[in-house]
Design a protein around this motif. Structure first.
Motif, PDB file in Angstrom:
ATOM      1  N   ALA C  60       0.925  -1.003   0.119  1.00  0.00           N
ATOM      2  CA  ALA C  60      -0.174  -0.088   0.110  1.00  0.00           C
ATOM      3  C   ALA C  60       0.792   1.173   0.011  1.00  0.00           C
ATOM      4  CB  ALA C  60      -0.882  -0.169   1.253  1.00  0.00           C
ATOM      5  N   GLY C  61       0.623   2.244  -0.681  1.00  0.00           N
ATOM      6  CA  GLY C  61       1.256   3.506  -0.712  1.00  0.00           C
ATOM      7  C   GLY C  61       2.628   3.375  -1.431  1.00  0.00           C
ATOM      8  N   SER C  62       2.981   2.384  -2.196  1.00  0.00           N
ATOM      9  CA  SER C  62       4.203   2.211  -2.928  1.00  0.00           C
ATOM     10  C   SER C  62       3.911   2.548  -4.376  1.00  0.00           C
ATOM     11  CB  SER C  62       4.670   0.871  -3.017  1.00  0.00           C
ATOM     12  OG  SER C  62       3.804   0.093  -3.851  1.00  0.00           O
ATOM     13  N   LEU C  63       5.161   3.080  -4.985  1.00  0.00           N
ATOM     14  CA  LEU C  63       4.823   3.545  -6.447  1.00  0.00           C
ATOM     15  C   LEU C  63       4.565   2.438  -7.339  1.00  0.00           C
ATOM     16  CD1 LEU C  63       8.262   5.746  -6.529  1.00  0.00           C
ATOM     17  CD2 LEU C  63       5.649   6.207  -6.511  1.00  0.00           C
ATOM     18  N   ALA C  64       5.023   1.155  -6.978  1.00  0.00           N
ATOM     19  CA  ALA C  64       4.775   0.030  -7.821  1.00  0.00           C
ATOM     20  C   ALA C  64       3.216  -0.145  -7.805  1.00  0.00           C
ATOM     21  CB  ALA C  64       5.639  -1.220  -7.376  1.00  0.00           C
ATOM     22  N   GLY C  65       2.556   0.233  -6.583  1.00  0.00           N
ATOM     23  CA  GLY C  65       1.012  -0.107  -6.535  1.00  0.00           C
ATOM     24  C   GLY C  65       0.239   0.724  -7.168  1.00  0.00           C
ATOM     25  N   VAL C  66       0.704   1.627  -7.881  1.00  0.00           N
ATOM     26  CA  VAL C  66      -0.310   2.870  -8.284  1.00  0.00           C
ATOM     27  C   VAL C  66      -0.978   2.238  -9.559  1.00  0.00           C
ATOM     28  CG1 VAL C  66      -0.618   4.869  -9.421  1.00  0.00           C
ATOM     29  CG2 VAL C  66       0.996   4.751  -7.651  1.00  0.00           C
ATOM     30  N   SER C  67      -2.378   2.471  -9.338  1.00  0.00           N
ATOM     31  CA  SER C  67      -3.258   2.055 -10.620  1.00  0.00           C
ATOM     32  C   SER C  67      -3.701   3.209 -10.978  1.00  0.00           C
ATOM     33  CB  SER C  67      -4.092   1.053  -9.955  1.00  0.00           C
ATOM     34  OG  SER C  67      -5.142   0.479 -10.662  1.00  0.00           O
ATOM     35  N   GLY C  68      -4.284   3.490 -12.219  1.00  0.00           N
ATOM     36  CA  GLY C  68      -4.671   4.456 -13.176  1.00  0.00           C
ATOM     37  C   GLY C  68      -5.694   4.181 -14.126  1.00  0.00           C
ATOM     38  N   PHE C  69      -6.661   5.153 -14.352  1.00  0.00           N
ATOM     39  CA  PHE C  69      -7.503   4.936 -15.306  1.00  0.00           C
ATOM     40  C   PHE C  69      -8.007   6.263 -15.934  1.00  0.00           C
ATOM     41  CE2 PHE C  69     -11.549   4.656 -17.061  1.00  0.00           C
ATOM     42  CZ  PHE C  69     -12.124   3.267 -17.357  1.00  0.00           C
ATOM     43  N   GLN C  70      -7.536   6.463 -17.307  1.00  0.00           N
ATOM     44  CA  GLN C  70      -7.679   7.670 -17.898  1.00  0.00           C
ATOM     45  C   GLN C  70      -8.878   7.472 -18.843  1.00  0.00           C
ATOM     46  OE1 GLN C  70      -4.291   9.657 -19.175  1.00  0.00           O
ATOM     47  NE2 GLN C  70      -5.136  10.247 -21.197  1.00  0.00           N
ATOM     48  N   ILE C  71      -9.892   8.799 -18.836  1.00  0.00           N
ATOM     49  CA  ILE C  71     -10.968   8.640 -19.678  1.00  0.00           C
ATOM     50  C   ILE C  71     -10.938  10.015 -20.567  1.00  0.00           C
ATOM     51  CG2 ILE C  71     -12.524   9.399 -17.951  1.00  0.00           C
ATOM     52  CD1 ILE C  71     -14.784   7.883 -19.601  1.00  0.00           C
ATOM     53  N   HIS C  72     -11.310   9.698 -21.913  1.00  0.00           N
ATOM     54  CA  HIS C  72     -11.430  10.965 -22.640  1.00  0.00           C
ATOM     55  C   HIS C  72     -12.846  11.231 -22.851  1.00  0.00           C
ATOM     56  CE1 HIS C  72      -9.439  13.060 -26.532  1.00  0.00           C
ATOM     57  NE2 HIS C  72     -10.502  13.757 -25.872  1.00  0.00           N
ATOM     58  N   VAL C  73     -13.457  12.266 -22.522  1.00  0.00           N
ATOM     59  CA  VAL C  73     -14.855  12.562 -22.899  1.00  0.00           C
ATOM     60  C   VAL C  73     -15.100  13.695 -24.225  1.00  0.00           C
ATOM     61  CG1 VAL C  73     -16.929  13.260 -21.535  1.00  0.00           C
ATOM     62  CG2 VAL C  73     -14.998  11.965 -20.594  1.00  0.00           C
ATOM     63  N   ALA C  74     -15.776  13.443 -25.029  1.00  0.00           N
ATOM     64  CA  ALA C  74     -15.911  14.384 -25.931  1.00  0.00           C
ATOM     65  C   ALA C  74     -17.315  14.565 -26.377  1.00  0.00           C
ATOM     66  CB  ALA C  74     -14.865  14.288 -27.093  1.00  0.00           C
ATOM     67  N   ASP C  75     -17.498  15.877 -27.115  1.00  0.00           N
ATOM     68  CA  ASP C  75     -18.997  15.893 -27.814  1.00  0.00           C
ATOM     69  C   ASP C  75     -18.722  15.761 -29.294  1.00  0.00           C
ATOM     70  OD1 ASP C  75     -17.647  18.049 -28.847  1.00  0.00           O
ATOM     71  OD2 ASP C  75     -18.873  19.618 -28.180  1.00  0.00           O
ATOM     72  N   HIS C  76     -17.766  14.959 -29.620  1.00  0.00           N
ATOM     73  CA  HIS C  76     -17.447  14.793 -31.081  1.00  0.00           C
ATOM     74  C   HIS C  76     -16.631  13.336 -31.238  1.00  0.00           C
ATOM     75  CE1 HIS C  76     -13.852  16.889 -29.508  1.00  0.00           C
ATOM     76  NE2 HIS C  76     -13.415  16.185 -30.457  1.00  0.00           N
ATOM     77  N   ASP C  77     -16.349  12.797 -32.318  1.00  0.00           N
ATOM     78  CA  ASP C  77     -15.847  11.627 -32.337  1.00  0.00           C
ATOM     79  C   ASP C  77     -14.518  11.551 -32.302  1.00  0.00           C
ATOM     80  OD1 ASP C  77     -14.535   9.952 -34.326  1.00  0.00           O
ATOM     81  OD2 ASP C  77     -15.661  10.826 -35.923  1.00  0.00           O
ATOM     82  N   ILE C  78     -13.870  10.816 -31.129  1.00  0.00           N
ATOM     83  CA  ILE C  78     -12.624  11.003 -30.989  1.00  0.00           C
ATOM     84  C   ILE C  78     -11.963   9.552 -31.041  1.00  0.00           C
ATOM     85  CG2 ILE C  78     -12.604  12.744 -29.184  1.00  0.00           C
ATOM     86  CD1 ILE C  78     -12.816  10.771 -26.897  1.00  0.00           C
ATOM     87  N   MET C  79     -10.552   9.432 -31.033  1.00  0.00           N
ATOM     88  CA  MET C  79     -10.130   8.094 -31.246  1.00  0.00           C
ATOM     89  C   MET C  79      -9.274   7.624 -30.090  1.00  0.00           C
ATOM     90  SD  MET C  79     -10.460   9.873 -34.276  1.00  0.00           S
ATOM     91  CE  MET C  79     -11.780   9.529 -35.420  1.00  0.00           C
ATOM     92  N   THR C  80      -8.809   8.565 -29.309  1.00  0.00           N
ATOM     93  CA  THR C  80      -7.918   8.088 -28.417  1.00  0.00           C
ATOM     94  C   THR C  80      -8.287   8.346 -27.190  1.00  0.00           C
ATOM     95  OG1 THR C  80      -6.544  10.044 -28.119  1.00  0.00           O
ATOM     96  CG2 THR C  80      -6.012   8.605 -30.153  1.00  0.00           C
ATOM     97  N   PRO C  81      -7.663   7.714 -26.074  1.00  0.00           N
ATOM     98  CA  PRO C  81      -7.898   8.303 -24.420  1.00  0.00           C
ATOM     99  C   PRO C  81      -7.388   9.382 -24.208  1.00  0.00           C
ATOM    100  CG  PRO C  81      -6.462   6.411 -24.749  1.00  0.00           C
ATOM    101  CD  PRO C  81      -6.730   6.749 -26.114  1.00  0.00           C
TER     102      PRO C  81
END
Ligand SMILES: Cc1ncc(C[n+]2csc(CCOP(=O)(O)OP(=O)(O)O)c2C)c(N)n1
Ligand SMILES: Cc1ncc(C[n+]2csc(CCOP(=O)(O)OP(=O)(O)O)c2C)c(N)n1
Ligand code: SF4
Ligand code: SF4
Ligand SMILES: [Mg+2]
Ligand SMILES: [Mg+2]
Lengths: 340, 618, 618, 340
Positions: C60-81
């Protein structure tokens, strides 16, 4: 062992690497690591003569935490890779760390062949009855009906009993211990170390994330009296909080659990680790088909049989005492000719 | 030139191609081997091509059971076992049927007429006895009762009829030895050794051998004896050697030269098993051979031994390599020396297990997941397997990398005279293990040699260098597990650069283009060397100029390959596959190299290559 | 555009990139998934990029333990996060440390200040508390006591302190849902379903979620609320889907469309395991999933099932494929349908098991012994995994061949809205099994369809078609074992021609070059599609003309690929490897295509590709 | 079985393919082939509902000679491939033909997993204690000290006992028979056929080219009286030309060979094929560590346990009776939306 008169004095610290230990908090692997690190100094072998080889799995991260030589290999192949190392380097102590998936699923073949060859390896199988690293699929030791990510309707495969399998594969040393019972585990590991040839130790290990409590009956304070059969060489096999239960061999050739009061202590089986035949050990292994029944722990079998590495080394030495090879002569062979 | 000795005429030949063919049970391979040894001892140049069935022993007399052995004997240096036999010895109808189409018209045919019974003729699929139906007219046919003559020759010995009949191959050997004036002492000694424990059989074989010789010498059947003079070979010490034995010796030599004990992890598979068999004899060289439970364990054990400081080697064929990919990728990742020998055979799958092919080059280059570059060395003749093995071991140990050593069924079982190297002239392969810290007080297992980019090899047992390796990505230098994105790219590039850099440590590609006027370059690799060379020679005699270059190094390529290719208008790449090297050449150098592809389980004939080159010249 | 509702200002955005980052134990993947569903339900276009550690649960709290989730939200059609987040939610110091460098200057940072204890700050490798040392000045920082606010929100419920603290991710989710005006009903329903068996925990999560929303709504901390309007998507029925689920659905669809029961043989491996998990749910579709003892058994069982007339599939990642090579070669030889799915991850060896990569293309092409060609289909976006799976199954069953289906870790775990196909519009995949003799009275298992060159598929249980198949070479037509040299060449060529001929049965490559004036063509394959497309769009906005073509078929190539390539002066091939497709393109078409290679376990950013193209334009 | 009232009448010919049989003259494989071909008609299953799957080896050529469906696969993988076939097609009879190298060396893992899963396969292992096809290397069943091409100094690995290994791997049906004893072999194969789940039969097979006479003690007219223990269910275990020897279970839990006259018939073990526990079967398997000692043949164990394929099929049927899946619904999921 290095040839000094005073055995090398070592401490746990010398076997502890500087790498941060990365198991889930509460994982049974921690206790096993601590037991091994604490035991190692007893053998008086300097860390550089010790190698830990592992496959892939949570358990297989083990070598990173030992300040010895180490090889975190690929899934299931540790016994094969360790066999090559041990055969090439009989001077080293080689330990194999593996999981129930690593050793019995993908690595099953190398595992049984290492046992039959009796290579000088100590194989510690951390059995948590689950695939930890890949986040919780059932394993070849999971009980039938197990609901996991890959078996939402329950698994239908009958599991292996690692002790039975090892005995069927001609193992010379077979034992079982528990992550939570440090003294017992330490004793068993010590005996494994002393064994010449392949020593196999199944260690019940709790995976508190994906299979929490799998061994509770056998390990917990409340129930272990009824569910733990501690094998001790030369002693009648009995258990229960007051030793009220015992194990006999029936005339039909099966082990049975009985009330000692019913049959009398004399009829109880006397445990014999050193019996030539693995039959008794096998019979005992069948008492527990999974930890829902009374389960023997301790050393099932410990016999001496010439080890693969010893024999190979002997053949090599024999050949070389008769005369070390001469490359020129080899190349020329018996049928060469000269053109002038 | 023709001379007469006694009542026989001795004709002098510059070369002859002889093929022995018979049932698997007829001992054709043994006969051929023995004839080869006698030929070698006589001092001819030679090349051989054994050809045996995939069946252990197909039904006696069946087409599937035919086993053949071809030898090319010459007074000058030759490269191939010959396109077509001049002389065919056929021990039964099936052998006749499968081989007669190869015999050149006017060629000599010796048949064992005892074997041409109705049942055997039928089994071979002949409608009528070919000895009688005129179909053999184009050939010079000798009908010989080899079986009955053998039986007569051994009469009186306490052996069974079957055993007596079995001597027919030795009878034939005696006859052929007479016909081509091969020395007999070697063969006699060999018979004595082989049957030392069965004196009656020994005696029978000796008698049959002599009877065969005498039959040629004394009867009127044969008017001619032939002589193929010894080759004017360079002075030196020679022996005859097959590819698999040469390869085994190369590995032993590498072990001796490097001071690293040899550890072979292997699982039997045709046509590689003989390397395991050969190496398992040499415990006096400290060679450890481990017959593993499968190919994965075999390479695993070899890698484990390498970790322990041995010269780890694994030998197999294509299907075995297909199983080793994951472990090879591990070896690439942990950067340990390892020699992976692939004696290629016909694929895909079980394919043609006893036949030759070159279809595993792309597998060697790319047959793993991830970016995992592996150097590749290929042998080009049976004796060259020795050099290729030494070189593969040199690269593996110096660069701490798995190396592919490619040979094939043709090289493995084929044989040729080999001018023995002086041991003192062999390369120095000594390796230095790490002995102490290399980064301040610490030991960093992935701190590279700036020159070779090789990492230190610190073997267990070395005090103070305790470290852990594994297949997860490692931080450059320290070798600790690293998930850092940029480090991964760096490590992938470093591993690639290390292998690419080996190009500075191998010889430039030599081109054989005596006139310097050729437009066409023939670029080959591996065992096609002999056929290509012979074809080019033949065309040169006719005044055509064609250049030859042959790759021993397939990854990385020699530095000058691009420059060499650019000198020619056209590049032809003959391969025993559907076009593998040619793909890589095109990609790398963007030249329109063309393939000549044969995938028939047997080597190119000289004629096939010559014909293609003539077509290109038009 | 900015409006004001109540006391809050509502700013309108056309797109925003949000990243949630925390400890593995903090539930970031769940939070991200839920935010994604709400976003999908709202009707935005979106793309996601989960990024989790190889460790199950690093300390817990270690750098190795970091988990991430990225989301790209748009009003037009996008292709990448999205290349870089506009908003970062950091649940602890380690998450801040590993992610802050990606946040664009001026970006919004929400930190859970409760987690910034001395011990955690130290574990993350900060010398001092970054919240206090001014290092975060470039950002718009919100220090929020997420943990304590969560605990307060659930006060009074009979749950432990730990359980209460665990609600902090849902609190954050509530806050972000408020901030971006996400609908709440879906999330509430989801919480109710997930904790149905633990009512107290359910209640706690609901309270925390609402507390988070209300915290945004009622406090003065946030001045702005944002709105990203729903996309003006084409009319239709949509859902949000990740690559692995889409792939699993594609396989089920193929099974339904072909009438062949689906049989999956698989051994768990990241990032492919989820396909096994998903498929194992659908016994109601007759799907059999077999968790094998290893990858070899997995593919073997799938092949056995195919022999029995099922749609045999095996799913794995690169190390697993490395083990399957021998069986793939068998499948090529016996010509049975089989779909081999490789969800590529970082190699070599164990490499970066949870990260994405495209480094197994050459393995798919050549990773076996012998000449064993296998068609390859690659998915280019999460939802496209569905189409790619259907297509792989179509080719496999129609041509009786193993087919590789390539995806990667990015597609597998990434998600996007998917316009659902009408089932009636899906292709007809029906297959005809052999039912009777095809050669006079006999059944010849290797008598090919003259059109497709496919052999008949005669499944056990069919009366009169008893036959034997195997890995040895087979006679053309009859399929009996054959060692005939010419037949082997013929069969190798036929197998190759069969695969090459598939080019007639796949669409031509489409080129996106609206102006027709581009000099540069960007040729990609697989998951780079979105980044390439977005980069080209960006440059087109700046007036640059660049053409794009993207390969779904890697073997054989579309018929017009050569012609397409010849139209452009320069060809750039971006790949997440060291250059694999580019090798094949160069070889095949002899053009000087150049690679753009990134091998860092994560997708290309749009900026990286755009920068390269701009450099080329100079 | 096809649902007809009159069982299908078949003959050996209908199971004999037109392919020329290609083993060495005198090879034990011929006798096994003949036994199987002759037995098949008894099952009244038409040839097209029968599949023979094999690996690679001399023995693995077997399927070519059966006029059924057949798959000559790759080395060691037959049990895995057959598992897929059997699981996908529970209606077929699937037989696996394998060798000691194929099943126990490269294929060891698939072998033990097929046994534990109890897939409906009949596995016939032709044990000739040698690698035949590759011309005579030692195998995992070769005795220690065996001199072969790959072990010129004698092998040093302790062999597997296939029966013990199978029992350790949770096999439900385990038997041993002999190539040369056609009636016995036929009986055992019949029982294997009748068993639900994985049936494993080890067949001692003479390789007259590379390991001639390996089983002579057990098979030859002169010695088999002393060396063959014929197991028969419900009967006391005795052997010898006049049944003068017998087998007892000692109190220490091991099988021992005794003179019946010394101990009395009553003390002899009664063979029980159906015993729940594999202990007795295991004990019996240990009597012969290779054919140099008295060797039990016959059925060691035959118990009923739910078979993998049965269970999988049941789960599938259960799920489908609750409603067959609807593709449109699946694709739409629970969280879809419409854009008009
Ligand atoms: C060739 C290959 N296949 C699959 C995997 C994925 N994998 C890694 S560990 C593992 C199983 C782990 O289970 P176990 O051996 O019981 O170890 P645990 O994590 O439970 O300690 C699997 C399937 C892999 N790394 N390599
Ligand atoms: C992957 C692979 N490895 C090795 C071989 C070579 N090979 C074929 S059969 C065999 C062993 C045969 O022994 P066994 O299984 O006992 O069968 P037998 O020939 O004795 O009947 C071997 C090593 C192969 N065909 N494929
Ligand atoms: S997943 Fe299980 S076995 Fe793995 S580290 Fe966590 S608790 Fe331990
Ligand atoms: S080598 Fe042995 S096992 Fe193989 S066919 Fe010949 S006799 Fe039979
Ligand atoms: Mg486990
Ligand atoms: Mg065998």
């Amino acid at each position: 062992m290095t040839a000094t008169d005073v055995p090398l004095q070592l401490t746990k610290k010398e076997f502890t690497s500087d790498q941060e230990v990365r198991w889930c908090p509460g994982c049974g692997d921690y206790a096993i690591l601590a037991a091994v690190q604490s035991l190692m100094p007893e053998f008086h072998r300097p860390p550089h003569e010790v190698v830990f080889v592992s496959g892939i799995g949570c358990s297989s991260r083990f070598p990173y935490y030992m300040d010895t030589y180490g090889f975190h290999t690929i899934h299931g192949r540790a016994p094969a890779i360790a066999t090559g190392l041990a055969a090439a380097r009989p001077d080293l102590d080689v330990w194999v760390i593996t999981g129930d998936g690593d050793a019995l699923s993908i690595g099953g073949n190398h595992f049984i062949h290492a046992l039959r060859r009796n290579v000088n390896l100590k194989i510690l199988l951390f059995n948590n009855q689950i695939y930890g690293l890949t986040k919780g699929q059932y394993s070849p030791t999971s009980e039938v009906g197990k609901v996991t990510k890959s078996t939402p309707f329950g698994s239908v495969d009958h599991p292996f009993n690692p002790v039975s399998l090892a005995l069927g594969a001609e193992a010379t040393f077979v034992a079982r211990s528990l992550d939570v019972d440090r003294p017992h585990l330490t004793d068993v590991l010590r005996r494994a170390y002393e064994h010449k040839g392949t020593a196999f130790v199944e260690i019940y290990q709790n995976c508190n994330i994906f299979n929490d409590g799998a061994f509770d009956l056998v390990t917990s304070r409340d129930s272990k009296g009824d569910y733990q059969i501690r094998l001790e060489h030369g002693k009648p096999i009995r258990f229960g909080n007051d030793g009220e239960r015992g194990v006999i061999m029936s005339r039909e050739g099966h082990c049975e659990v009985v009330d000692v009061a019913d049959v009398g202590e004399d009829r109880l089986l006397i445990h014999d680790e050193y019996a030539d035949s693995p039959t008794l050990a096998f019979a005992l292994s069948r008492l527990a088909q999974g930890p829902s029944q009374a389960t023997p722990i301790g050393i099932f079998r410990d016999v001496t049989r010439s080890s693969y590495v010893e024999e190979v080394t002997r053949q090599l030495e024999d050949a070389q005492t008769k005369g070390r090879g001469d490359l020129s002569k080899l190349l020329a062979g018996a049928d060469s000719w000269r053109v002038e | 030139m023709t001379t007469t000795t006694g009542h026989k005429v001795v004709a002098e030949l510059d070369r002859v191609v002889i093929r022995f063919a018979g049932d698997s049970g007829d001992g054709m391979q043994l006969t051929g081997d023995r004839f080869t040894s006698a030929t070698a001892a006589f001092g001819n140049d030679l090349a051989t091509l054994p050809d045996y069935p995939a069946e252990i022993r197909a039904p006696a007399g069946s087409l599937a059971g035919v086993s053949g052995f071809q030898i090319h004997v010459a007074d000058h240096d030759i490269m191939t076992p010959g396109d077509a036999p001049d002389v065919l010895v056929a021990m039964n109808p099936a052998a006749l049927r499968t081989n007669i189409k190869d015999l050149r018209p006017g060629g000599t045919l010796l048949v064992n007429e005892d074997a041409f019974t109705g049942r055997n003729v039928e089994k071979a699929g002949f409608a009528a006895n070919p000895l009688d139906d005129g179909s053999l007219e184009p050939y010079h046919v000798f009908r010989l009762a080899l079986t009955s003559m053998s039986v007569r020759a051994v009469e009186g010995l306490p052996i069974s009829k079957k055993e007596a009949e079995r001597c027919k191959n030795v009878f034939a050997l005696g006859l052929m030895s007479w016909m081509y004036g091969r020395p007999t002492e070697g063969t006699e000694a060999w018979i004595r050794g082989k049957f030392a424990k069965k004196p009656d059989i020994m005696e029978a074989n000796l008698r049959a051998f002599h009877a065969g010789w005498n039959f040629g010498e004394t009867t009127e059947v044969f008017a001619n004896q032939y002589v193929v003079r010894p080759q004017q070979a360079a002075p030196g010490h020679y022996r005859n050697i097959s590819g698999n034995v040469a390869l085994a010796y190369g590995l032993i030599a590498a072990s001796e030269l490097s001071g690293l004990p040899l550890f072979l992890g292997s699982y039997p598979i045709t046509p590689a098993s003989d390397i395991l068999h050969e190496l398992s004899k040499y415990k006096n060289f400290g060679v450890r051979t481990f017959q593993a439970e499968d190919e994965i364990a075999a390479i695993g054990a070899a890698l484990g031994a390498s970790f322990g400081g041995a010269l780890g080697v694994t030998t197999t064929s294509g299907p075995g390599v297909a199983l080793k990919g994951e472990t090879i990728s591990l070896a690439v990742s942990v950067e340990l020396p390892l020699v992976i020998v692939n004696i290629q055979r016909g694929g895909p799958s079980t394919g043609l297990p006893t036949k030759t092919e070159q279809s595993d080059l792309l597998q060697a280059l790319y047959g793993r997941h991830g970016e995992s570059p592996v150097p590749i060395v290929a042998a080009l003749s049976p004796s060259h397997c020795f050099d290729a093995a030494v070189e593969a071991a040199r690269i593996a140990t110096k660069y701490r990398t798995p190396v592919f050593l490619l040979s094939d069924g043709y090289l493995a079982n084929g044989a040729e005279p080999w001018k023995l190297p002086e041991v003192a002239d062999l390369p120095d392969l000594r390796v230095e293990f790490a002995t102490g810290p290399n980064h301040g007080e610490d030991f960093w297992p992935f701190l590279r040699d700036p020159q070779t980019l090789a990492r230190p090899w610190a073997v267990p047992g070395t005090p103070g260098l305790e470290h852990r390796i594994g297949g997860l990505e490692k931080a450059d230098g320290s070798g600790n597990i690293s998930y850092d994105p940029a480090n991964h790219q760096l490590m992938c590039e470093l591993r690639a650069a290390k292998i690419a850099g080996i190009a500075d440590d191998i010889p430039l590609l030599e081109v054989d283009d005596p006139s310097g006027e050729a437009d066409v370059l023939v670029l080959g690799w591996g065992s096609t060397w002999g056929s290509i060379r012979a074809a080019i020679r033949r065309l040169r005699k006719d005044g055509q100029q064609i250049a030859q270059a042959h790759l021993m190094y397939l990854n990385p390529f020699p530095r000058n390959l691009g420059e060499v290719l650019s000198r020619y208008d056209r590049v032809l790449v003959p391969e025993m596959n559907l076009g593998q090297l040619v793909k890589v050449i095109r990609s790398e150098f963007l030249i329109d190299a063309q393939g000549l592809n044969k995938i028939q389980g047997k080597p190119f004939t000289v004629a096939e290559i010559a014909a293609k080159l003539e077509e290109m010249a038009k």
